[in-house]
Design a protein around this motif. Structure first.
Motif, PDB file in Angstrom:
ATOM      1  N   ARG A  37     -36.205  23.041  15.464  1.00 41.47           N
ATOM      2  CA  ARG A  37     -36.020  23.192  14.020  1.00 41.47           C
ATOM      3  C   ARG A  37     -34.540  23.424  13.715  1.00 41.47           C
ATOM      4  N   VAL A  38     -34.056  22.781  12.662  1.00 42.10           N
ATOM      5  CA  VAL A  38     -32.651  22.892  12.271  1.00 42.10           C
ATOM      6  C   VAL A  38     -32.596  23.237  10.789  1.00 42.10           C
ATOM      7  N   LYS A  39     -31.863  24.302  10.454  1.00 44.70           N
ATOM      8  CA  LYS A  39     -31.711  24.707   9.062  1.00 44.70           C
ATOM      9  C   LYS A  39     -30.464  24.025   8.483  1.00 44.70           C
ATOM     10  N   VAL A  40     -30.645  23.329   7.362  1.00 45.50           N
ATOM     11  CA  VAL A  40     -29.556  22.598   6.724  1.00 45.50           C
ATOM     12  C   VAL A  40     -29.328  23.170   5.325  1.00 45.50           C
ATOM     13  N   GLY A  41     -28.066  23.491   5.013  1.00 44.86           N
ATOM     14  CA  GLY A  41     -27.713  23.995   3.695  1.00 44.86           C
ATOM     15  C   GLY A  41     -26.964  22.942   2.891  1.00 44.86           C
ATOM     16  N   TYR A  42     -27.245  22.881   1.561  1.00 46.77           N
ATOM     17  CA  TYR A  42     -26.667  21.845   0.708  1.00 46.77           C
ATOM     18  C   TYR A  42     -25.949  22.458  -0.496  1.00 46.77           C
ATOM     19  N   ILE A  43     -24.941  21.749  -0.956  1.00 49.25           N
ATOM     20  CA  ILE A  43     -24.337  21.997  -2.260  1.00 49.25           C
ATOM     21  C   ILE A  43     -24.298  20.662  -2.993  1.00 49.25           C
ATOM     22  N   ASN A  44     -24.970  20.630  -4.157  1.00 49.33           N
ATOM     23  CA  ASN A  44     -25.051  19.406  -4.956  1.00 49.33           C
ATOM     24  C   ASN A  44     -25.570  18.220  -4.137  1.00 49.33           C
ATOM     25  N   GLY A  45     -26.545  18.497  -3.270  1.00 51.30           N
ATOM     26  CA  GLY A  45     -27.176  17.441  -2.499  1.00 51.30           C
ATOM     27  C   GLY A  45     -26.435  17.022  -1.246  1.00 51.30           C
ATOM     28  N   THR A  46     -25.260  17.613  -0.984  1.00 60.30           N
ATOM     29  CA  THR A  46     -24.476  17.262   0.198  1.00 60.30           C
ATOM     30  C   THR A  46     -24.622  18.350   1.262  1.00 60.30           C
ATOM     31  N   PRO A  47     -25.003  17.986   2.506  1.00 60.62           N
ATOM     32  CA  PRO A  47     -25.123  19.006   3.553  1.00 60.62           C
ATOM     33  C   PRO A  47     -23.766  19.613   3.905  1.00 60.62           C
ATOM     34  N   VAL A  48     -23.687  20.938   3.895  1.00 63.22           N
ATOM     35  CA  VAL A  48     -22.426  21.619   4.181  1.00 63.22           C
ATOM     36  C   VAL A  48     -22.544  22.554   5.380  1.00 63.22           C
ATOM     37  N   THR A  49     -23.760  22.848   5.812  1.00 63.14           N
ATOM     38  CA  THR A  49     -23.939  23.700   6.977  1.00 63.14           C
ATOM     39  C   THR A  49     -25.211  23.290   7.697  1.00 63.14           C
TER      40      THR A  49
ATOM     41  N   LYS B 113     -27.572  24.403  11.341  1.00 64.13           N
ATOM     42  CA  LYS B 113     -27.690  25.324  12.458  1.00 64.13           C
ATOM     43  C   LYS B 113     -29.089  25.231  13.066  1.00 64.13           C
ATOM     44  N   ALA B 114     -29.140  24.990  14.357  1.00 62.00           N
ATOM     45  CA  ALA B 114     -30.415  24.917  15.064  1.00 62.00           C
ATOM     46  C   ALA B 114     -30.999  26.310  15.247  1.00 62.00           C
ATOM     47  N   GLU B 115     -32.344  26.403  15.193  1.00 55.81           N
ATOM     48  CA  GLU B 115     -33.020  27.691  15.321  1.00 55.81           C
ATOM     49  C   GLU B 115     -32.940  28.193  16.768  1.00 55.81           C
TER      50      GLU B 115
ATOM     51  N   LEU C  19     -34.197  26.717  20.590  1.00 60.34           N
ATOM     52  CA  LEU C  19     -33.169  26.398  21.591  1.00 60.34           C
ATOM     53  C   LEU C  19     -33.412  27.168  22.885  1.00 60.34           C
ATOM     54  N   LYS C  20     -33.772  28.434  22.752  1.00 64.58           N
ATOM     55  CA  LYS C  20     -33.991  29.266  23.940  1.00 64.58           C
ATOM     56  C   LYS C  20     -35.130  28.725  24.799  1.00 64.58           C
TER      57      LYS C  20
ATOM     58  N   ALA D  38     -28.119  22.639  21.276  1.00 65.01           N
ATOM     59  CA  ALA D  38     -27.811  22.908  19.875  1.00 65.01           C
ATOM     60  C   ALA D  38     -26.949  21.800  19.281  1.00 65.01           C
ATOM     61  N   ARG D  39     -25.937  21.378  20.040  1.00 62.73           N
ATOM     62  CA  ARG D  39     -25.041  20.331  19.535  1.00 62.73           C
ATOM     63  C   ARG D  39     -25.816  19.032  19.295  1.00 62.73           C
ATOM     64  N   TYR D  40     -26.699  18.685  20.237  1.00 63.32           N
ATOM     65  CA  TYR D  40     -27.501  17.463  20.081  1.00 63.32           C
ATOM     66  C   TYR D  40     -28.413  17.570  18.863  1.00 63.32           C
ATOM     67  N   ALA D  41     -29.113  18.702  18.736  1.00 58.86           N
ATOM     68  CA  ALA D  41     -30.085  18.861  17.651  1.00 58.86           C
ATOM     69  C   ALA D  41     -29.408  18.832  16.286  1.00 58.86           C
ATOM     70  N   GLU D  42     -28.255  19.493  16.176  1.00 61.78           N
ATOM     71  CA  GLU D  42     -27.554  19.543  14.891  1.00 61.78           C
ATOM     72  C   GLU D  42     -26.986  18.179  14.506  1.00 61.78           C
ATOM     73  N   ASP D  43     -26.431  17.467  15.499  1.00 58.07           N
ATOM     74  CA  ASP D  43     -25.919  16.111  15.228  1.00 58.07           C
ATOM     75  C   ASP D  43     -27.061  15.179  14.835  1.00 58.07           C
ATOM     76  N   LYS D  44     -28.207  15.307  15.521  1.00 50.65           N
ATOM     77  CA  LYS D  44     -29.360  14.457  15.232  1.00 50.65           C
ATOM     78  C   LYS D  44     -29.894  14.745  13.824  1.00 50.65           C
TER      79      LYS D  44
END
Length: 388
Positions: free
Chosen positions: A341-353, A355-357, A361-362, A376-382
């Protein structure tokens, strides 16, 4: 921002709430697991009510008269996530307060003290927690009129305890001409517990819809509870409280335990900041972010665990919250695939952050023996590529 909306246009009951949340996409396996730890495995089927497809829950068990303490003991031993257990305990305390307001102190539960009602509450709380909702709104609850039969005799509809619970939870009602019990005490208590204190702005696209079926199937009105999830497209603001206290006689292990307990009890966040206190003593500044109606629980935890004699309150703190969503990506490795699971944050519809859970990952890292940061790097890029 994910907003869960309850639309109880034909009332609400524990099984209807659980069914609607499962139809929305709540974790079915977790719900079956917790309900099965109280009664036999429930029947979960897709049924129709006046032409509408909905999820029906069948929980079979006997009826029992129990005190609040007896019910809480059963809830505490259930095989459920800690946050769901704490939420279920608060639901039964709401039920006890409503019953006590009508019948006097220390009431015995009747229908709501049965094993099937306990299973319904635990199932609903587990389903709710699994959806990762940011805010909850409850539209007016339909209640009937006339009289209904209860353990105490014939009572006006809605039942006095139900009306007290709706009042205490500040839930709006809509009186209809239906002469059956549309909203049960359990349904009222669950809605009161789930509802956000500050009503969210329900503006945005609908992402999911769920229907939970009631037992009856009248010909003229669909006996279902409707829920839906709205993704807010604007930067959201809410009001929080911050609790803080200084401690100078706690070990690092105790501080870690307290933070974990606060988070499991529902705190929005908790942390400990190293400080130098009077006479040069090293200590910690404990800070807890909370909704105003939940602060009493965290005050109790801080006092019990740390022995602190004073806790500072900073009230009506305004904060901004980014629109967010949880996306799930697959991480293939050798002959296995891991869901992250990856949490994605948006401003005005554009992803700005992004972070994988950590927990996902553990588990993946321990299984495939790869560095956590690599996964984490793979999951966030994906996740970012999938969004684009």
């Amino acid at each position: 921002m994910r907003i869960l909306v309850f639309d109880p246009f034909h009332g609400a009951a524990g099984d209807m709430i659980t069914g609607s949340l499962l139809d929305l996409g709540a974790d079915k396996e977790s719900v079956i697991k917790v309900m099965s730890s109280v009664v036999a495995p429930p029947g979960i089927d897709r049924v129709k009510r006046c032409g509408i497809s909905a999820i029906g829950i069948q929980t079979n068990s006997g009826h029992s008269h129990r005190t609040l303490e007896e019910v809480l003991e059963i809830v505490e031993k259930a095989d459920a996530p800690k946050n769901a257990i704490e939420m279920a305990k608060r639901v039964f305390k709401r039920l006890a307060a409503g019953e006590g307001e009508i019948h006097g102190e220390n009431p015995h539960f009747h229908e709501v003290g049965a094993d099937d009602a306990i299973a319904d509450v635990l199932g609903a709380c587990t389903a709710f927690c699994s959806l990762n909702i940011d805010a909850t709104a409850v539209l007016p609850v339909a209640t009937g009129r006339g009289y209904i039969k209860s353990a105490h005799g014939s009572y006006p509809n809605p039942a006095p305890a139900t009306l007290a619970i709706l009042k205490n939870g500040n839930i709006p009602v809509k009186i209809t001409d239906d002469e059956s019990e549309l909203c049960t005490p359990t349904g009222a208590a669950l809605l009161a517990e789930f509802r956000s204190k500050e009503s969210p702005d329900i503006t945005g696209p609908v992402k999911a819809i769920g229907y939970g079926a009631g037992k009856r199937d009248p010909e003229d009105t669909p006996n279902v509870l409707r829920t839906f999830i709205v993704e807010s497209e604007v930067l959201n603001h809410d009001v929080i409280e911050i609790l803080e206290t200084n401690v100078d006689d706690a070990t690092g292990e105790l501080i870690s335990h307290v933070i974990q307990r606060l988070l499991e009890a529902g705190a929005s966040d908790a942390c400990a900041i190293p400080v130098i206190m009077k006479k040069g003593r090293p200590g910690y500044l404990m800070k807890v972010i909370s909704k105003s109606h939940d602060t009493h629980r965290f005050i109790e935890i801080l006092s019990e665990e740390l022995g602190t004699l004073g806790i500072r309150h900073m009230q009506n703190i305004h904060r901004s919250i980014l629109e967010r969503e949880i996306v799930e990506v697959s991480f293939p490795y050798e002959n296995s695939t891991y869901n992250i699971r990856v949490k994605v944050g948006y401003i005005n519809g554009t992803p700005v952050t992004v972070k994988a859970e950590y927990e996902d990952l553990k588990k993946a890292s321990a299984s495939c023996k790869l560095p956590l940061k690599t996964i984490a790097r793979y999951a966030e890029d994906k996740a970012l590529k999938d969004i684009e």
